[in-house]
Every structure is written in C-alpha cells, then in structure tokens.
Design an enzyme around this catalytic site. Structure first.
Site, PDB file in Angstrom:
ATOM      1  N   LYS A  90      -4.258 -11.321   5.376  1.00 47.60           N
ATOM      2  CA  LYS A  90      -3.911 -11.088   3.978  1.00 47.60           C
ATOM      3  C   LYS A  90      -2.586 -11.780   3.706  1.00 47.60           C
ATOM      4  O   LYS A  90      -1.561 -11.451   4.310  1.00 47.60           O
ATOM      5  CB  LYS A  90      -3.784  -9.574   3.723  1.00 47.60           C
ATOM      6  CG  LYS A  90      -3.312  -9.205   2.341  1.00 47.60           C
ATOM      7  CD  LYS A  90      -4.218  -9.728   1.250  1.00 47.60           C
ATOM      8  CE  LYS A  90      -5.526  -8.954   1.185  1.00 47.60           C
ATOM      9  NZ  LYS A  90      -6.442  -9.483   0.143  1.00 47.60           N
TER      10      LYS A  90
ATOM     11  N   HIS B 106     -16.452  -8.060   0.999  1.00 51.81           N
ATOM     12  CA  HIS B 106     -15.083  -7.625   0.728  1.00 51.81           C
ATOM     13  C   HIS B 106     -14.907  -6.162   1.144  1.00 51.81           C
ATOM     14  O   HIS B 106     -15.864  -5.396   1.190  1.00 51.81           O
ATOM     15  CB  HIS B 106     -14.841  -7.769  -0.783  1.00 51.81           C
ATOM     16  CG  HIS B 106     -13.614  -7.101  -1.294  1.00 51.81           C
ATOM     17  ND1 HIS B 106     -13.645  -5.946  -2.047  1.00 51.81           N
ATOM     18  CD2 HIS B 106     -12.307  -7.417  -1.166  1.00 51.81           C
ATOM     19  CE1 HIS B 106     -12.416  -5.594  -2.371  1.00 51.81           C
ATOM     20  NE2 HIS B 106     -11.580  -6.469  -1.853  1.00 51.81           N
ATOM     21  N   SER B 107     -13.670  -5.793   1.419  1.00 55.62           N
ATOM     22  CA  SER B 107     -13.369  -4.400   1.745  1.00 55.62           C
ATOM     23  C   SER B 107     -12.122  -3.953   1.014  1.00 55.62           C
ATOM     24  O   SER B 107     -11.159  -4.712   0.879  1.00 55.62           O
ATOM     25  CB  SER B 107     -13.133  -4.284   3.258  1.00 55.62           C
ATOM     26  OG  SER B 107     -12.382  -3.130   3.572  1.00 55.62           O
TER      27      SER B 107
ATOM     28  N   HIS C 201       0.836  -1.202   0.000  1.00 55.96           N
ATOM     29  CA  HIS C 201       0.000   0.000   0.000  1.00 55.96           C
ATOM     30  C   HIS C 201       0.871   1.253   0.000  1.00 55.96           C
ATOM     31  O   HIS C 201       1.852   1.335   0.740  1.00 55.96           O
ATOM     32  CB  HIS C 201      -0.893   0.041   1.247  1.00 55.96           C
ATOM     33  CG  HIS C 201      -2.054  -0.897   1.200  1.00 55.96           C
ATOM     34  ND1 HIS C 201      -3.196  -0.701   1.939  1.00 55.96           N
ATOM     35  CD2 HIS C 201      -2.266  -2.045   0.506  1.00 55.96           C
ATOM     36  CE1 HIS C 201      -4.057  -1.677   1.707  1.00 55.96           C
ATOM     37  NE2 HIS C 201      -3.512  -2.513   0.850  1.00 55.96           N
TER      38      HIS C 201
ATOM     39  N   PRO D 186      -4.633 -15.260   0.079  1.00 57.70           N
ATOM     40  CA  PRO D 186      -3.375 -14.963  -0.611  1.00 57.70           C
ATOM     41  C   PRO D 186      -3.573 -14.334  -1.989  1.00 57.70           C
ATOM     42  O   PRO D 186      -2.582 -14.188  -2.723  1.00 57.70           O
ATOM     43  CB  PRO D 186      -2.723 -16.345  -0.715  1.00 57.70           C
ATOM     44  CG  PRO D 186      -3.872 -17.292  -0.795  1.00 57.70           C
ATOM     45  CD  PRO D 186      -4.997 -16.689   0.000  1.00 57.70           C
TER      46      PRO D 186
ATOM     47  N   ARG E 281      -4.123   4.017  -7.608  1.00 56.23           N
ATOM     48  CA  ARG E 281      -3.570   3.008  -6.713  1.00 56.23           C
ATOM     49  C   ARG E 281      -2.526   2.216  -7.478  1.00 56.23           C
ATOM     50  O   ARG E 281      -2.824   1.593  -8.497  1.00 56.23           O
ATOM     51  CB  ARG E 281      -4.671   2.081  -6.188  1.00 56.23           C
ATOM     52  CG  ARG E 281      -4.102   1.096  -5.190  1.00 56.23           C
ATOM     53  CD  ARG E 281      -5.137   0.267  -4.477  1.00 56.23           C
ATOM     54  NE  ARG E 281      -4.450  -0.790  -3.736  1.00 56.23           N
ATOM     55  CZ  ARG E 281      -5.045  -1.775  -3.105  1.00 56.23           C
ATOM     56  NH1 ARG E 281      -6.359  -1.860  -3.098  1.00 56.23           N
ATOM     57  NH2 ARG E 281      -4.342  -2.690  -2.475  1.00 56.23           N
TER      58      ARG E 281
HETATM   59 MG   LIG Z   1      -9.889 -11.082  -1.162  1.00 56.39          MG
END
Ligand SMILES: [Mg+2]
Length: 424
Positions: free
Chosen positions: A195, A322-323, A31, A224, A404
């Site tokens: 994650k 999901h986020s 990120h 993953p 992103r």
């Molecule tokens: Mg996912």
C-alpha cells in the site's frame, strides 16, 4: 446430507462490531484503532441461520436496519426479490442516493452495498438447506484453494498513546522487507502488495525494489491509491516494469488512468475508478484499466460479482479481488467467490494477517502456502462464535468510533494533514 426445508426469513439481526487494527498508513491518512464491521444474521422459520458481513459506518447501518426490518417473510431462494426489497426500502432507483466508504470509494447508489451482506446470508442459508457449499451455488469451485496476497503497509510502531504492536514501525525499505518476511513465513504468501501513496514516490519505488530483491519470484504490486500525477505514474511504470505484475490505481480517475495506460505497457489495475457497473462502459471505452479488482461488498454480492467476472472476460480484462479490513465471514465469502470464478486468476487481497480478533469459530479458514482451502461444509462453511460476537459488539459500543475516518484521525495527530491524492 439430504436437503432440508430452508423456510422463510423470520428474523434478521444486524450487529455492529469493532476489532483492533494497527496504525496502517494510506493516501487519506491512517487506520483508526478499531475497524467497524456489521455481522448480519438472517434466521428462518425452519430454524436455520445465514451469515453476512459488511461495513458499519452509521449511514450504512441505518440502511441495513431498514432492510432487516423489511425482510421477514422473504423466500431465501429469491435473490431477485431481495434486490427489489432493498430498492423499495431505500426509496430509490439504481441511480439514487450514493454511498461513500473510507474517504476513497464513492458509488452513486447504495443498493449494491446494502444488498451484498443479505445476499451472502441468503446464499449461506441456501447452502445449509441443500447441504452444499456456497461455491456450488455459484457454479462450482474450479480451484480447491484460493491464493491470497500478503498486504504490506507503511505503518507507525503503534497508535499514539498506546504500546507498540507486534509488527513495529514500517517506514524504511528494510522494515517493509522484514514485515513481508514475517507474512511470508507465517502465511506462505507468494504474492505481495504494498500500500503506497504515503511517502514521496522515489521512497516507495525503492521499497518495491527491495522487496523484489528479497523475494525473487514473488508476484509484486503497489497501490498508491491515486497519489501520483500521470507523469509520475508513467515514470513508475517504466522504472518498475518487469518488477510488478500490475500497477494499481497510480493516478485518480478513468481519464487519468487512460492517459497512463496509453504511455505504458504494464497492466493497470483498479478498485477506485471502476467500483460499480456504471463505471465499466467508460473504462472499457477509454482502455483505462487492464485488471479490475472485484469486491462483493461493493458490487452487490457474490452472484453480481460473478457477473462482473463474465463482463471482464468478455472485454479481455483481468480480474483480481480487493479487500477492506474484514473478519472471517467475509473471508469465507471471498474464498467461495474466488473459487467459483474461473478467470479470477490473480491472488486476492486480504487484510486478514493484521487482525487479532474474530467472530467465527476457528478451524474452517486456515492459510497454508498463501492460500485458503475452500470450505466444503454447507453454506459458507463457517460458524459464528456468539461469545466473540457479543464481545466485539461491546467493544463497538465502548470505542466511540461510528464511521471510518482515516483523515480525521490523522489530523488529530498531524494537524493540517491533507490527503495525498495526485500530490506527487
Ligand atoms: Mg486499491
């Protein structure tokens, strides 16, 4: 509260914002220092204002801006007309130009992702006019609190060139257990998601096992993001069966997931190979997944997500959520949707604990025992903090990020890095 006139759309403002984000690692990189989001404000000639939130990559902002210019005059109760306006404005049918987000998610049409924040804002307006929460407009809340999962990440101690953040390094199983401990202590989560796709699989299996030992009774997941081959995915499923409630996107694609599914009994979940209605038919036909992660930002808003819930029920698929990194407008929308979707029985994902900045006024959204109470005020039940919005917009202007770019950012620090997709 008695109903009042909602009015027609008079003005739409789309404001890109940037908020700080820790260096969270994933299959495509890391990120960046800031998350980009867009806050949508839809004003009506009756003096009401509704809120929406979405991604803010430049290509998406361009599309949002075009729709914002076309919306004045629209009836806030006519969501079908909204969709028609978006289709017309983008100059495409449902199979037209696609959209890509974060280097991992690709859809063949941008319509659903562009509709979503405006649909949420119109539902917010409808609720404000009627004096009823958005969950009522979606059929009524079947739960008054929505459980979320604590979202654990491997991470660097800080962004290179900056001070360490308060979470510190997250690399070893012990460090991830400590990260989870803080999240559980502060938020009360009873579900934890790791994650993965960052280190070789054995290291990530050991992390899951350390979490299981430290948090007996917690629901655990690992995601993953398709970093593993079919063979490794099957090994993971065998080793972690009885430990995980579901295994999320171990390998890329519907056919790969289907192969894993045939050889394992652990439920497979996805927010990668089924992220649009066009993916449902082939996924169901191949029995590729057992749990679909909904996401109203991708699936065309709250009512289309409710439709997804019905389809999942029809085909016996589980439903989770999901986020992506998000602010309070999205958290409110996610909470109303989850509350009003009876078969959304898994704890929803959220990046919320990772953020330190916000655009909504405090008080409406609080985590307790790992869940958020469904706001009961009119509409989404959250109020915009105009000063905070201005501050985060200024941060957007200054930060220089315009999309992103996890992989490009990683390469600026680790030259030659390539995404780990199906690497192991
Ligand atoms: Mg996912």
């Amino acid at each position: 509260m008695s109903p009042r006139e909602a009015g027609r759309v008079s003005r739409v403002v789309v404001t890109p914002v940037a908020f700080r984000d820790p260096p969270l690692l994933n299959v495509v990189g890391v990120h960046q220092p800031y998350v980009l989001r867009a806050i949508v404000q839809v004003h009506t000639d009756a003096g009401l204002m509704g809120l929406g939130e979405t991604y803010a990559d430049q290509s998406h902002l361009d599309r949002l801006g075009a729709v914002a210019a076309a919306l004045p005059g629209a009836d806030v109760f006519d969501l079908n007309a909204l969709r028609a306006i978006v289709v017309k404005t983008l100059g495409e049918g449902t199979g037209g130009a696609g959209a890509s987000f974060g280097g991992m998610l690709e859809v063949s049409s941008a319509v659903d992702t562009v509709v979503a924040p405006f649909e949420v804002a119109l539902l917010d307006l409808q609720g404000r006019a009627l004096g009823r929460p958005v969950s009522d407009l979606l059929g009524g809340a079947v739960r008054d609190r929505v459980p979320y999962s604590g979202y654990l990440f491997y991470k660097w101690a800080g962004h290179p060139g900056h001070d360490d953040d308060s979470w510190g390094e997250g690399r070893t199983p012990e460090q991830l257990v400590a990260q989870a401990r803080r999240m559980v202590d502060e938020y009360g989560f009873t579900a934890l998601k790791l994650k993965g796709g960052v280190y070789e699989p054995r290291h990530e299996f050991e992390t899951v096992e350390a979490l299981a030992a430290a948090f007996p009774g917690h629901a655990l997941r690992i995601d993953p993001n398709g970093a593993w081959t079919v063979e490794t995915s099957v090994k993971a499923a065998e080793r972690l069966s009885g430990v995980l409630e579901y295994l999320e996107d171990p390998t890329p694609g519907i056919s790969g997931m289907s192969e894993v599914s045939r050889q394992t009994s652990i439920p497979l979940a996805t927010n990668m190979c089924v992220i649009a209605f066009e993916h449902l038919k082939p996924a169901v036909a191949a029995d590729a997944v057992q749990v679909v992660l909904s996401d109203h930002h991708l699936w065309g808003g709250l009512r289309r997500s409710a439709l997804l819930g019905g389809i999942c029920e029809t085909f016996g698929l589980g439903l989770s959520m999901h986020s992506n990194s998000h602010l309070g407008v999205s958290l409110a929308a996610m909470t109303h949707l989850a509350a009003a979707t009876p078969n959304l029985t898994y704890a929803c994902d959220t990046h919320y604990p990772w953020k330190t900045e916000e655009v909504v006024k405090p008080g409406a959204l609080e985590f307790r025992d790992g869940s958020v109470a469904v706001p009961t005020g009119p509409g989404l039940g959250v109020e915009l903090d105009e000063d905070a919005l201005a501050g985060l917009h200024e941060q957007y202007v200054k930060c220089g990020q315009r999309g992103r770019e996890d992989t490009a950012y990683m390469r600026s620090i680790v030259p030659g890095f390539t995404p780990n997709t199906a690497r192991w």
